[in-house]
Design an enzyme around this catalytic site. Structure first.
Site, PDB file in Angstrom:
ATOM      1  N   LYS A 170       0.866  -1.192   0.000  1.00 59.59           N
ATOM      2  CA  LYS A 170       0.000   0.000   0.000  1.00 59.59           C
ATOM      3  C   LYS A 170       0.898   1.236   0.000  1.00 59.59           C
ATOM      4  O   LYS A 170       1.431   1.631   1.034  1.00 59.59           O
ATOM      5  CB  LYS A 170      -0.909   0.050   1.240  1.00 59.59           C
ATOM      6  CG  LYS A 170      -1.947   1.180   1.109  1.00 59.59           C
ATOM      7  CD  LYS A 170      -2.270   1.869   2.403  1.00 59.59           C
ATOM      8  CE  LYS A 170      -1.410   3.038   2.726  1.00 59.59           C
ATOM      9  NZ  LYS A 170      -1.495   4.214   1.843  1.00 59.59           N
ATOM     10  N   GLY A 201      -5.013   2.902  -1.414  1.00 60.41           N
ATOM     11  CA  GLY A 201      -6.025   3.352  -0.467  1.00 60.41           C
ATOM     12  C   GLY A 201      -5.406   4.110   0.689  1.00 60.41           C
ATOM     13  O   GLY A 201      -4.194   4.359   0.697  1.00 60.41           O
ATOM     14  N   GLY A 203      -4.223   4.915   4.629  1.00 57.00           N
ATOM     15  CA  GLY A 203      -3.512   4.176   5.668  1.00 57.00           C
ATOM     16  C   GLY A 203      -4.425   3.662   6.770  1.00 57.00           C
ATOM     17  O   GLY A 203      -4.308   2.510   7.191  1.00 57.00           O
ATOM     18  N   VAL A 206      -6.714   0.642   4.592  1.00 57.15           N
ATOM     19  CA  VAL A 206      -5.936  -0.432   3.943  1.00 57.15           C
ATOM     20  C   VAL A 206      -4.695  -0.778   4.780  1.00 57.15           C
ATOM     21  O   VAL A 206      -4.399  -1.951   5.017  1.00 57.15           O
ATOM     22  CB  VAL A 206      -5.535  -0.023   2.501  1.00 57.15           C
ATOM     23  CG1 VAL A 206      -4.628  -1.069   1.876  1.00 57.15           C
ATOM     24  CG2 VAL A 206      -6.774   0.187   1.650  1.00 57.15           C
ATOM     25  N   GLY A 207      -3.993   0.264   5.254  1.00 58.93           N
ATOM     26  CA  GLY A 207      -2.775   0.033   6.037  1.00 58.93           C
ATOM     27  C   GLY A 207      -3.090  -0.708   7.326  1.00 58.93           C
ATOM     28  O   GLY A 207      -2.399  -1.659   7.715  1.00 58.93           O
ATOM     29  N   GLU A 245      10.531   2.239   9.897  1.00 56.58           N
ATOM     30  CA  GLU A 245      11.494   3.277   9.492  1.00 56.58           C
ATOM     31  C   GLU A 245      10.765   4.593   9.686  1.00 56.58           C
ATOM     32  O   GLU A 245       9.852   4.917   8.925  1.00 56.58           O
ATOM     33  CB  GLU A 245      11.919   3.054   8.037  1.00 56.58           C
ATOM     34  CG  GLU A 245      13.285   3.637   7.722  1.00 56.58           C
ATOM     35  CD  GLU A 245      13.242   5.129   7.450  1.00 56.58           C
ATOM     36  OE1 GLU A 245      13.652   5.900   8.343  1.00 56.58           O
ATOM     37  OE2 GLU A 245      12.796   5.542   6.376  1.00 56.58           O
ATOM     38  N   CYS A 279      13.957  11.909   5.583  1.00 52.04           N
ATOM     39  CA  CYS A 279      13.987  11.549   7.011  1.00 52.04           C
ATOM     40  C   CYS A 279      15.389  11.703   7.604  1.00 52.04           C
ATOM     41  O   CYS A 279      15.523  11.994   8.791  1.00 52.04           O
ATOM     42  CB  CYS A 279      13.441  10.148   7.221  1.00 52.04           C
ATOM     43  SG  CYS A 279      14.073   8.955   6.053  1.00 52.04           S
ATOM     44  N   GLU A 378      10.253  16.854  14.373  1.00 54.40           N
ATOM     45  CA  GLU A 378      10.528  16.730  12.942  1.00 54.40           C
ATOM     46  C   GLU A 378       9.564  17.635  12.173  1.00 54.40           C
ATOM     47  O   GLU A 378       8.344  17.488  12.270  1.00 54.40           O
ATOM     48  CB  GLU A 378      10.338  15.273  12.498  1.00 54.40           C
ATOM     49  CG  GLU A 378      10.795  15.044  11.078  1.00 54.40           C
ATOM     50  CD  GLU A 378      10.481  13.646  10.568  1.00 54.40           C
ATOM     51  OE1 GLU A 378       9.382  13.140  10.846  1.00 54.40           O
ATOM     52  OE2 GLU A 378      11.347  13.087   9.881  1.00 54.40           O
TER      53      GLU A 378
HETATM   54  P1  NAP Z   1       2.218   8.991   7.580  1.00 55.32           P
HETATM   55  O1  NAP Z   1       0.829   9.279   8.001  1.00 55.32           O
HETATM   56  O2  NAP Z   1       3.074   8.280   8.535  1.00 55.32           O
HETATM   57  O3  NAP Z   1       2.155   8.172   6.176  1.00 55.32           O
HETATM   58  C1  NAP Z   1       3.022   7.121   5.783  1.00 55.32           C
HETATM   59  C2  NAP Z   1       2.210   5.921   5.291  1.00 55.32           C
HETATM   60  O4  NAP Z   1       1.490   5.345   6.378  1.00 55.32           O
HETATM   61  C3  NAP Z   1       1.160   6.291   4.256  1.00 55.32           C
HETATM   62  O5  NAP Z   1       1.053   5.242   3.315  1.00 55.32           O
HETATM   63  C4  NAP Z   1      -0.087   6.405   5.094  1.00 55.32           C
HETATM   64  O6  NAP Z   1      -1.292   6.267   4.369  1.00 55.32           O
HETATM   65  C5  NAP Z   1       0.110   5.263   6.072  1.00 55.32           C
HETATM   66  N1  NAP Z   1      -0.648   5.358   7.317  1.00 55.32           N
HETATM   67  C6  NAP Z   1      -1.065   6.461   7.969  1.00 55.32           C
HETATM   68  N2  NAP Z   1      -1.718   6.122   9.100  1.00 55.32           N
HETATM   69  C7  NAP Z   1      -1.713   4.776   9.161  1.00 55.32           C
HETATM   70  C8  NAP Z   1      -2.239   3.822  10.080  1.00 55.32           C
HETATM   71  N3  NAP Z   1      -2.898   4.202  11.179  1.00 55.32           N
HETATM   72  N4  NAP Z   1      -2.075   2.517   9.834  1.00 55.32           N
HETATM   73  C9  NAP Z   1      -1.408   2.111   8.738  1.00 55.32           C
HETATM   74  N5  NAP Z   1      -0.892   2.960   7.819  1.00 55.32           N
HETATM   75  C10 NAP Z   1      -1.042   4.274   8.046  1.00 55.32           C
HETATM   76  O7  NAP Z   1       2.903  10.306   7.159  1.00 55.32           O
HETATM   77  P2  NAP Z   1       2.180  11.648   6.644  1.00 55.32           P
HETATM   78  O8  NAP Z   1       0.889  11.952   7.340  1.00 55.32           O
HETATM   79  O9  NAP Z   1       2.115  11.523   5.187  1.00 55.32           O
HETATM   80  O10 NAP Z   1       3.191  12.745   7.154  1.00 55.32           O
HETATM   81  C11 NAP Z   1       3.196  13.078   8.531  1.00 55.32           C
HETATM   82  C12 NAP Z   1       4.603  13.188   9.011  1.00 55.32           C
HETATM   83  O11 NAP Z   1       5.286  11.924   8.865  1.00 55.32           O
HETATM   84  C13 NAP Z   1       5.433  14.124   8.183  1.00 55.32           C
HETATM   85  O12 NAP Z   1       5.208  15.449   8.493  1.00 55.32           O
HETATM   86  C14 NAP Z   1       6.824  13.657   8.543  1.00 55.32           C
HETATM   87  O13 NAP Z   1       7.197  14.199   9.766  1.00 55.32           O
HETATM   88  C15 NAP Z   1       6.670  12.163   8.675  1.00 55.32           C
HETATM   89  N6  NAP Z   1       7.148  11.412   7.520  1.00 55.32           N
HETATM   90  C16 NAP Z   1       8.310  10.709   7.659  1.00 55.32           C
HETATM   91  C17 NAP Z   1       8.795   9.972   6.612  1.00 55.32           C
HETATM   92  C18 NAP Z   1      10.084   9.193   6.730  1.00 55.32           C
HETATM   93  O14 NAP Z   1      10.581   8.697   5.728  1.00 55.32           O
HETATM   94  N7  NAP Z   1      10.636   8.997   7.901  1.00 55.32           N
HETATM   95  C19 NAP Z   1       8.080   9.953   5.406  1.00 55.32           C
HETATM   96  C20 NAP Z   1       6.897  10.663   5.301  1.00 55.32           C
HETATM   97  C21 NAP Z   1       6.431  11.377   6.371  1.00 55.32           C
HETATM   98  P3  NAP Z   1      -1.967   7.489   3.557  1.00 55.32           P
HETATM   99  O15 NAP Z   1      -1.697   7.164   2.152  1.00 55.32           O
HETATM  100  O16 NAP Z   1      -3.412   7.445   3.883  1.00 55.32           O
HETATM  101  O17 NAP Z   1      -1.322   8.749   4.021  1.00 55.32           O
END
Ligand code: NAP
Length: 473
Positions: A170, A201, A203, A206-207, A245, A279, A378
């Site tokens: 996903k 989908g 997170g 689907v996640g 990660e 990151c 962050e």
């Molecule tokens: P995020 O919510 O952690 O998204 C990463 C992935 O996880 C996406 O595919 C997301 O789906 C999915 N996801 C979200 N909530 C989930 C849950 N409860 N269960 C399973 N999967 C889930 O990140 P973001 O909201 O896009 O960004 C928020 C912050 O995360 C950023 O501001 C940054 O600080 C951090 N970030 C870190 C990295 C890294 O590489 N370390 C990368 C991106 C973001 P969706 O497609 O629905 O979003």
């Protein structure tokens, strides 16, 4: 307008099956660039079932068969690399140079290191009269973010294929285009039906369904620490392996014997690359107090020369990847101002003439203490904080005073001194004097930056179970 609706399950491109659509926004324009389907638990169940069936035969394939498969993927990838780069620019705003030379190119780099690692991997080892077998862990679920969309997917999928695992991916709903093209590549390269499945989908749906699924043996997640915790909680009742990660707030220690102008110039460019959405970005610059003033002057100069624009303008920095991310960055710039940090470059708002789309200014805060929120949390945008220190021990203490431990950076004219400082930083990768990326080097974090490692040979160890056959002879 890309219409990537439907799912890839059991080697078939299935239609949307009544799933609703998610709009994908081009962050350079703020306009809709395409649609994908929002998967449901039913599609996750079908994909996991297909992966479970496929595991029976794929787990028994030989190393040579899997090497041939990875080589076929490499051939297909090479043919579509430019298309992938264009998709990444469209879905997350990476400038053309960054999308082609780094974002898309990293797919090939990881293919090469995975092939190399697989050709030497010790699947069997004899210890006394016991035979130790390293067997594929099983069905894997992958959840990936939007910041390096192809990289984040291949660092999970390739070692899984190499070890004989099957999987369901996903990708981030914000950046699904490149993952769709990659799925086409896998299909064309002959990845057997059910070995790789794609369910697009959100997170939370689907996640979460993947994380909870009893037939998934390992869940590998990259993204924010908060979502990573939800994944671990969802996964706990089924006792699957959880690989995370997560975020970072990495320190860049510029020692007093470094070439300050050069070290600061490189450090500012390193954080601003990919619009600060990396990151491992060196987001906290630590400078000896005797060099602080000169460092601030250099940082201001470098930031002022950083160009910002749409991907096709080939500027150094593109937009932030979403309106949400733009708002987060603005919020943190305001927090820094309210905390009393001094803006020496950039600031609130968008650069002049770039009000459409999600463009932010390369922003630098001076007079920052490590207790400020802009130094602890962050931000994930083009915002650098500059923190003074009085001696080497204090610099190391500041570097380690963080809930994160993903990366660290040390600049010094003495490699021995840089190595000594590196040995005291609690983080997963330390880059000395801005060394280039090493695709064979294990990648991952200490503390709240996650657990487990990706990249190169170490990644293969993450995807195996260990079986001891005692009395083997
Ligand atoms: P995020 O919510 O952690 O998204 C990463 C992935 O996880 C996406 O595919 C997301 O789906 C999915 N996801 C979200 N909530 C989930 C849950 N409860 N269960 C399973 N999967 C889930 O990140 P973001 O909201 O896009 O960004 C928020 C912050 O995360 C950023 O501001 C940054 O600080 C951090 N970030 C870190 C990295 C890294 O590489 N370390 C990368 C991106 C973001 P969706 O497609 O629905 O979003």
């Amino acid at each position: 307008m890309r219409e990537y609706t439907g799912f890839y399950i059991d080697g078939n491109w299935l239609d949307a099956q009544g799933a609703s659509n998610i709009e994908v926004i081009n962050p350079s324009t703020g306009e809709v660039a395409g649609i994908i389907s929002d998967g449901t638990e039913e599609q996750v169940n079908n994909a996991v079932e297909a992966a479970k069936r496929a595991f029976v035969s794929f787990s028994q394939t030989s190393v040579n068969e899997r090497l041939e498969l990875l080589k076929a993927i490499t051939n297909e990838y090479k043919q579509r690399e430019a298309e992938i780069a264009a998709a990444i620019s469209e879905e997350m705003g990476a400038p053309d140079w960054l999308a082609s030379q780094y974002q898309a190119a990293m797919g090939l780099a990881h293919l090469n290191t995975t092939i190399e690692a697989l050709s030497k991997f010790p699947f069997e080892e004899q210890k006394g009269t016991t035979r130790i077998l390293r067997e594929p862990i099983g069905v894997c679920g992958f959840i990936t973010p939007w910041n390096w969309p192809i990289n984040q997917v291949v660092v999970k999928v390739l070692p899984a294929l190499a070890t004989g695992c099957t999987m369901v991916l996903k990708p981030a709903a914000q950046t699904p285009f490149s993952a769709w093209l990659l799925t086409e590549i896998f299909d064309k390269a002959g990845v057997p039906a059910g070995v790789f499945n794609l369910v697009n989908g959100h997170g939370g749906k689907v996640g979460s369904a993947l994380s909870r699924h009893p037939d998934i043996d390992m869940i590998s997640f990259t993204g924010s620490t908060g979502a990573g915790i939800s994944v671990a909680v969802d996964a706990a009742p089924t006792v699957k392996r959880v690989h995370q990660e997560l975020g970072g707030k990495s320190a860049n220690i510029i020692l007093d014997d470094a070439d300050i102008a050069q070290a600061v110039d490189n450090g500012v460019k390193a954080i601003m690359m990919n619009t600060g959405q990396t990151c491992t970005a060196p987001t906290r610059m630590l400078i000896h107090e005797s060099k602080y003033e000169a460092a601030v002057e250099q940082a201001r100069k470098t930031a002022e020369n950083i160009t910002v624009g749409a991907p096709s303008s080939n500027s150094y920095m593109g937009p932030l990847s979403s309106k949400k991310q733009f708002d987060t960055v603005q919020k943190y710039i305001q927090i820094g101002i309210d905390e009393g940090a001094e803006i020496i470059a950039g600031g609130l708002g968008s650069p002049e003439g770039l009000e459409k789309g999600f463009f932010a200014k390369p922003t630098i805060f001076a007079n920052v203490t490590n207790s400020m929120r802009v130094a602890r949390e962050e931000i994930f945008g083009p915002v650098l904080v500059m923190i003074p220190y009085s001696n080497e021990e204090e610099a190391i203490a500041i570097a380690n005073d963080s809930p994160f431990g993903l990366a660290g950076y040390v600049q010094s004219s003495s490699i021995e001194r840089a190595r000594k400082v590196a040995s005291k930083i609690r983080a997963g990768q330390i880059y000395l004097n801005y060394a280039p990326l090493d695709f064979a080097a294990p990648f991952g974090g200490y503390k709240q930056s996650g657990n487990g490692r990706e990249w190169g040979e170490q990644a293969l160890y993450e995807f195996v179970e260990i079986k001891s056959v005692v009395g083997f002879g």
